[in-house]
Design a protein around this motif. Structure first.
Motif, PDB file in Angstrom:
ATOM      1  N   GLU A 173       0.697  -1.212  -0.168  1.00 26.76           N
ATOM      2  CA  GLU A 173       0.082   0.121   0.051  1.00 26.76           C
ATOM      3  C   GLU A 173       0.983   1.400   0.016  1.00 26.76           C
ATOM      4  OE1 GLU A 173      -2.829  -0.120   3.445  1.00 26.76           O
ATOM      5  OE2 GLU A 173      -3.759   1.645   2.507  1.00 26.76           O
ATOM      6  N   ALA A 176       2.413   1.761  -3.399  1.00 26.67           N
ATOM      7  CA  ALA A 176       1.315   2.154  -4.292  1.00 26.67           C
ATOM      8  C   ALA A 176       1.480   3.926  -4.247  1.00 26.67           C
ATOM      9  CB  ALA A 176       0.109   1.866  -3.972  1.00 26.67           C
ATOM     10  N   PHE A 177       1.567   4.324  -3.133  1.00 24.57           N
ATOM     11  CA  PHE A 177       1.695   5.940  -3.146  1.00 24.57           C
ATOM     12  C   PHE A 177       2.975   6.377  -3.351  1.00 24.57           C
ATOM     13  CE2 PHE A 177      -2.308   5.512  -1.082  1.00 24.57           C
ATOM     14  CZ  PHE A 177      -3.031   6.502  -1.694  1.00 24.57           C
ATOM     15  N   PRO A 180       3.186   7.993  -7.384  1.00 28.62           N
ATOM     16  CA  PRO A 180       2.783   9.369  -7.668  1.00 28.62           C
ATOM     17  C   PRO A 180       3.898  10.413  -6.914  1.00 28.62           C
ATOM     18  CG  PRO A 180       1.089   8.301  -6.400  1.00 28.62           C
ATOM     19  CD  PRO A 180       2.198   7.567  -6.953  1.00 28.62           C
TER      20      PRO A 180
ATOM     21  N   LEU B 109      -7.971   4.849  -2.815  1.00 29.23           N
ATOM     22  CA  LEU B 109      -7.214   4.471  -1.674  1.00 29.23           C
ATOM     23  C   LEU B 109      -6.992   6.093  -1.448  1.00 29.23           C
ATOM     24  CD1 LEU B 109      -4.686   1.919  -2.628  1.00 29.23           C
ATOM     25  CD2 LEU B 109      -6.510   1.778  -1.270  1.00 29.23           C
ATOM     26  N   SER B 110      -7.025   6.466  -0.060  1.00 26.62           N
ATOM     27  CA  SER B 110      -6.746   7.779   0.422  1.00 26.62           C
ATOM     28  C   SER B 110      -6.471   7.702   1.688  1.00 26.62           C
ATOM     29  CB  SER B 110      -7.950   8.713   0.236  1.00 26.62           C
ATOM     30  OG  SER B 110      -7.536  10.132   0.823  1.00 26.62           O
ATOM     31  N   PRO B 111      -5.203   7.346   2.064  1.00 27.04           N
ATOM     32  CA  PRO B 111      -4.785   7.314   3.495  1.00 27.04           C
ATOM     33  C   PRO B 111      -5.083   8.536   4.471  1.00 27.04           C
ATOM     34  CG  PRO B 111      -2.891   6.672   2.227  1.00 27.04           C
ATOM     35  CD  PRO B 111      -4.199   7.257   1.401  1.00 27.04           C
ATOM     36  N   VAL B 115      -9.018   6.004   3.990  1.00 27.97           N
ATOM     37  CA  VAL B 115      -9.747   4.850   2.969  1.00 27.97           C
ATOM     38  C   VAL B 115      -8.493   3.805   2.684  1.00 27.97           C
ATOM     39  CG1 VAL B 115     -10.884   4.233   0.744  1.00 27.97           C
ATOM     40  CG2 VAL B 115     -11.454   6.541   1.831  1.00 27.97           C
ATOM     41  N   ALA B 116      -8.784   2.711   3.148  1.00 31.03           N
ATOM     42  CA  ALA B 116      -7.805   1.452   2.923  1.00 31.03           C
ATOM     43  C   ALA B 116      -8.057   0.365   1.820  1.00 31.03           C
ATOM     44  CB  ALA B 116      -7.436   0.751   4.291  1.00 31.03           C
ATOM     45  N   PRO B 117      -7.213  -0.405   1.666  1.00 29.90           N
ATOM     46  CA  PRO B 117      -7.559  -1.293   0.490  1.00 29.90           C
ATOM     47  C   PRO B 117      -8.900  -1.990   1.045  1.00 29.90           C
ATOM     48  CG  PRO B 117      -5.082  -1.308   0.849  1.00 29.90           C
ATOM     49  CD  PRO B 117      -5.816  -0.356   1.698  1.00 29.90           C
ATOM     50  N   VAL B 145      -3.183  11.919  -7.641  1.00 30.00           N
ATOM     51  CA  VAL B 145      -2.346  11.219  -6.740  1.00 30.00           C
ATOM     52  C   VAL B 145      -3.051   9.849  -6.355  1.00 30.00           C
ATOM     53  CG1 VAL B 145      -1.316  11.221  -4.367  1.00 30.00           C
ATOM     54  CG2 VAL B 145      -0.876  13.035  -6.034  1.00 30.00           C
ATOM     55  N   GLU B 146      -4.281   9.969  -5.595  1.00 30.82           N
ATOM     56  CA  GLU B 146      -4.775   8.828  -5.164  1.00 30.82           C
ATOM     57  C   GLU B 146      -5.265   7.921  -6.331  1.00 30.82           C
ATOM     58  OE1 GLU B 146      -5.908  11.822  -3.891  1.00 30.82           O
ATOM     59  OE2 GLU B 146      -5.172  11.576  -1.824  1.00 30.82           O
ATOM     60  N   GLU B 148      -3.710   7.545  -9.162  1.00 32.24           N
ATOM     61  CA  GLU B 148      -2.463   7.038  -9.577  1.00 32.24           C
ATOM     62  C   GLU B 148      -2.098   5.767  -8.672  1.00 32.24           C
ATOM     63  OE1 GLU B 148       0.666   6.647 -11.858  1.00 32.24           O
ATOM     64  OE2 GLU B 148      -0.681   8.203 -12.185  1.00 32.24           O
ATOM     65  N   ALA B 149      -2.258   6.181  -7.277  1.00 40.85           N
ATOM     66  CA  ALA B 149      -1.591   5.129  -6.441  1.00 40.85           C
ATOM     67  C   ALA B 149      -2.474   3.799  -6.341  1.00 40.85           C
ATOM     68  CB  ALA B 149      -1.814   5.534  -4.971  1.00 40.85           C
ATOM     69  N   HIS B 152      -1.816   1.631  -9.196  1.00 37.93           N
ATOM     70  CA  HIS B 152      -0.420   1.069  -8.875  1.00 37.93           C
ATOM     71  C   HIS B 152      -0.967  -0.337  -8.027  1.00 37.93           C
ATOM     72  CE1 HIS B 152       3.581   0.625  -9.132  1.00 37.93           C
ATOM     73  NE2 HIS B 152       3.880   0.485  -7.746  1.00 37.93           N
ATOM     74  N   TYR B 153      -1.643  -0.021  -7.114  1.00 34.22           N
ATOM     75  CA  TYR B 153      -2.176  -1.006  -6.144  1.00 34.22           C
ATOM     76  C   TYR B 153      -2.571  -2.285  -6.863  1.00 34.22           C
ATOM     77  CZ  TYR B 153      -3.384  -3.137  -1.714  1.00 34.22           C
ATOM     78  OH  TYR B 153      -3.602  -3.985  -0.823  1.00 34.22           O
ATOM     79  N   GLN B 156      -0.166  -4.258  -8.591  1.00 33.29           N
ATOM     80  CA  GLN B 156       0.871  -5.130  -7.959  1.00 33.29           C
ATOM     81  C   GLN B 156       0.180  -6.490  -7.372  1.00 33.29           C
ATOM     82  OE1 GLN B 156       0.884  -2.411  -4.579  1.00 33.29           O
ATOM     83  NE2 GLN B 156       3.134  -2.018  -4.944  1.00 33.29           N
ATOM     84  N   HIS B 157      -1.157  -6.437  -7.582  1.00 35.20           N
ATOM     85  CA  HIS B 157      -1.720  -7.450  -6.960  1.00 35.20           C
ATOM     86  C   HIS B 157      -2.350  -8.494  -8.117  1.00 35.20           C
ATOM     87  CE1 HIS B 157      -1.486  -5.034  -3.485  1.00 35.20           C
ATOM     88  NE2 HIS B 157      -1.703  -6.366  -2.664  1.00 35.20           N
TER      89      HIS B 157
END
Lengths: 363, 197
Positions: A173, A176-177, A180, B109-111, B115-117, B145-146, B148-149, B152-153, B156-157
């Protein structure tokens, strides 16, 4: 550019003011806490729609009011006679330029440059890196919307990554950040490096004029890590991840950058004399002026907040000479400046009200 | 105002997009101006709360096990477009350009906003990707940003092979000229250029 008229409403302690300027130099004289700095602050807002003093625009609105308004009539090198109206509200702001509403900040940035000289500027040399970073960030982003956007993205991604580190989130996780974050970091570093090279040459030139070439001065970008690509930053953040999880915060990146100020190759902060440091502060501001002029082809307004009195006569003379004759200067002070600084259009300031002195600069 | 009225207004105010004034207006409208409508509204709410749910496959709104799109035999199930919210799906459907199916994450996703996976509809997506039915995933998440992340997440999975992952293009809006585009948009438009034939 030349500011011909400024109208303020509900701006800090100024309920209403309507000032017309005909000369090249204006001086606002009055006791402390009367509204001198507020006026300069309001004029400064036209550059990047933010205050040079307050981090939150809501502080600019008179207590108990819902909206502050700034209207400026400007004689502009590129746009001719322009009228800018800025309305600051508790939730957001609205800008119109010659009656046309500005939709995107990027379209507006760089049109109306102003440079502020204030007594706080000493901190640029003596203070922590934060102050220098903020100064460079505001200088670069006032002329370049793309830089502002990279910077905002970087800080957004940084806040996200830090939130994950605090929570002790899974590596995937966090990773992933980092993507960017790395992309934005690479952009920020590239743009800072380029910007610092240009501004650095202006700083050296300005310093040698003010200090009369006494010692060489160097302004240099001192990045936390000089990595210019997304891949390099990705790798760097990944390497730092374990440690960052322990510190619960991102320990590498452009948010830890600094800019070095050297006199005769030694840090001005530790080795510079009082006088050298003052000259250096002026050189930084003059460099900002030159940078704005080069980037947007417009002569910036100079807003001098209570600083003229601080300079000794020799330095003041050189400083004044280096300004050139075309630039408009708006200055404040608790006393009138000496006559050797030329003819001023004088306004008396008291309790947020401005009264022009008809007879000109009396002693 | 009565206590019951205030309770209703408070409930309304918690709905997205409604402030104090609009919730007051709606409450007055329902109770005083058009009381006949109230019954219909209550009925509609009850009915919807019973019958509307998430599609078990893609997360879209459905009244049965599957949503209308997943149940449609004419849609190509090997092509899956990943979106953040149901309105994004509706917007893509309106374009009429897409014949595949969807997967709705119900967020990104927005830590910072917590907001987690595990708050997203991700396990179902990964299950679909592993099932071998999916040939291409089109990521249609927002360009920030969110977004994009999150992209990417997801990548990865995914299983190592078998699924092609694409992301929708970012560039000039239709009918717009190069002159008026901002530099960031132009940069991504240049990066996403393609061969012209």
């Amino acid at each position: 550019m030349r500011l011909r008229r400024v109208t303020l409403q509900h701006f800090r302690n100024i309920a209403f003011a309507d000032l017309t300027f005909s000369a090249r130099q204006q001086f606002f004289v009055g006791a402390n806490a009367q509204g001198k700095t507020a006026l300069l602050e309001a004029i400064g807002v036209i550059t990047a729609l933010r205050s040079f003093r307050a981090s939150d625009n809501r502080l600019l609105i008179t207590h108990g009011q819902t909206e502050a308004a700034i209207a400026c009539e400007i004689e502009h090198e590129r746009f001719g006679a322009s009228r800018v109206v800025i309305r600051l509200r508790t939730a957001g702001k609205e800008v119109t330029c010659d009656g046309e509403r500005i939709q995107r900040l990027g379209d507006y940035l760089g049109r109306f440059p102003t440079v502020v000289f204030s007594s706080q500027d000493q901190l640029l040399v003596r203070g922590a890196p934060t102050g220098r970073r903020r100064w460079m960030d505001s200088t670069l982003s006032a002329m370049d919307g793309a830089y502002l956007r990279s910077l905002q993205q970087y800080h957004r991604a940084l806040a996200d990554r830090n939130a994950l580190l605090k929570r002790g989130a899974q590596a995937k996780e966090i990773e992933a950040f980092e993507r960017p974050l790395a992309a934005a970091a690479a952009m920020v570093v590239q743009q800072r490096e380029q910007g610092a090279a240009v501004i650095g040459s202006f700083v050296s030139a300005a310093y040698s004029r003010i200090a009369d070439g006494a010692e060489p001065c160097l302004f240099a970008y001192e990045p936390d890590a000089l990595l210019r690509t997304e891949e390099a930053w990705s790798e760097r953040f990944e390497r730092a991840r374990q440690r960052d999880l322990v510190f619960r915060s991102t320990t590498v990146g452009p948010h830890r950058d600094d800019y070095g100020l050297l006199l005769s190759e030694r840090p001005a902060r530790d080795f510079g004399s009082e006088g050298q440091q003052r000259s250096l502060v002026l050189a930084l501001r003059l460099a900002q002026l030159a940078y704005f002029r080069e980037k947007c082809g417009v002569e910036p307004l100079l807003l001098a907040d209570d600083v003229l009195g601080e300079l000794d006569p020799r330095r003041r003379e050189r400083f004044w000479a280096s300004l050139g004759s075309e630039r408009q200067v708006l200055a404040t002070g608790t006393r009138l400046p000496e006559a050797d600084l030329g003819a001023w259009e004088v306004f008396d300031v008291a309790s947020g009200a401005f009264a022009p002195r008809p007879e000109g600069p009396a002693r | 105002m009565t206590p019951a009225f205030e309770k209703l207004q408070k409930q309304l105010k918690q709905l997205p997009g409604l402030g104090f004034r609009s919730s007051e207006r709606i409450a007055l409208h329902l109770l005083v101006e058009k009381p006949a409508k109230l019954r219909e509204l209550v009925q509609a709410l009850e009915e919807a709360s019973v019958s509307v749910r998430r599609c078990s496959r893609c997360g879209n709104l459905a009244e049965g096990e599957l949503c209308a799109i997943c149940a449609d035999a004419k849609r190509d199930p090997s092509l899956v477009c990943v979106v953040e919210h149901v309105p994004d799906l509706v917007a893509l459907e309106r374009s009429g350009a897409y014949r595949g199916v969807y997967h709705v994450l119900h967020g990104k996703l927005s830590p910072i906003q917590g907001v987690a996976p595990e708050d997203l509809n991700l396990p179902a997506l990964l299950k679909r990707a592993q099932s071998g039915e999916v040939k291409e995933l089109i990521l249609a998440l927002s360009n920030d940003v969110e977004g994009e992340a999150t992209c990417h997440y997801i990548t990865q999975h995914l299983p190592a092979a078998g699924v092609k992952v694409t992301r929708i293009g970012f560039g000039l809006p239709s009918g717009a000229g190069v002159l008026y585009a901002d530099s960031v948009t132009l940069k991504s438009a240049l990066e996403a250029r393609r061969e012209y034939s």
